[in-house]
Design an enzyme around this catalytic site. Structure first.
Site: not given
Ligand code: PEP
Length: 269
Positions: A9, A11, A95, A97, A180, A186, A226
């Site tokens: 992803n 983003k 997601h 976000e 998630e 992040g 992460s």
């Molecule tokens: C994500 O954007 O879904 C995500 C898991 O980000 P990160 O791997 O940076 O934690």
């Protein structure tokens, strides 16, 4: 047998030139990969160029979001037919976000979502994706506060059930879920592998209620939050984690390729 999946992803990162370079590097880095479905989800603006850069590979293209109507007066939105016309086979839905559930922020602050996704809109988007020939990758996960209040299982199960409302078995079996935990996204703080597996199992059990245990065993459940080359091995060794949804570590070709290779290797053993 489930084929592992590694989803990147991007983003809101990479303009067209940067996207082209990263896509070419990923395509080269994964030239010999077998046994892992890789999906790259660049920003909408780079879908066409990334698709071109990856032409002739088995790497699939995905959108990061969609709107549930197919066309019309919806300024700034993108529909399922628009995504498929750019070569997308997948789309990320819900997601955190976009649900306005950020990092370790307290629940009250998270309600101030700028994008407004919630269980009801996620369900509409899942339906739109499926009727538009896209495989939705549905994100579910608890806030830190919800975990501290021991509400993780309830929150995750609730999001799974809500995302699948009014869908029939034949549709549900195509959906990919990504667990998630919001506090892990992040933050550099990965969920402990055994605990991530436990929640992925809960997701699979919720799916079994809808489609039966045998079908649920064939469905793909990812972990995201992460994920990095340093922790991928332990995550992939878990029986109910079929791959990763990756943010930060997918922006460098070396680390993203490494994640896909480890997934293929561990699950292929
Ligand atoms: C994500 O954007 O879904 C995500 C898991 O980000 P990160 O791997 O940076 O934690």
């Amino acid at each position: 047998m489930r084929i592992p999946m590694m989803v990147g992803n991007w983003k809101m990162n990479n303009d067209n030139d940067e996207a082209w370079d990263l896509a070419v590097a990923i395509a080269e880095g994964l030239e010999d990969l077998e046994g892992c479905q890789v999906v790259v989800c660049p920003p909408f603006t780079a879908l066409v160029s990334v698709g071109e850069a990856m032409e002739g590979t088995d790497i699939a293209l995905g959108g990061q979001n969609l709107y549930w109507e197919t066309s019309g007066a919806f300024t700034g939105e993108i529909s399922a037919p628009m995504l498929t016309s750019c070569g997308c086979e997948y789309v990320i839905v819900g997601h955190s976000e976009r649900r306005g559930r950020f990092g370790k922020a307290p629940a009250e602050e998270c309600l101030l979502s700028v994008f407004g996704d919630n269980d009801a809109t996620v369900n509409k988007k899942v339906k739109a994706a499926l009727s538009g020939d896209l495989i939705p990758i549905v994100c579910v996960g608890e806030l830190l506060a919800e975990r501290q209040e021991e509400k993780t299982d309830e929150v995750v199960e609730g999001q799974v059930v809500a995302a699948l409302a009014e869908l029939v078995e034949d549709e549900i079996v195509d959906v990919v879920f990504a667990y998630e935990p919001v506090w892990a996204i992040g933050t550099g703080e990965v969920c402990e592998a055994g605990e991530a597996n436990r929640v992925c199992r809960i997701i699979r059990e919720a799916l079994a209620e809808k489609v039966g245990a045998d079908e649920a065993e064939q469905m793909i459940v990812l972990y995201g939050g992460s994920v990095s080359p340093g922790n991928i091995q332990g995550l992939m060794e878990q029986p109910d984690i079929d791959g990763g949804l990756v943010g930060g570590a997918c922006l460098k070709d070396e680390s993203f390729c490494e994640l896909a290779k480890v997934a293929a290797e561990v699950k292929g053993e």
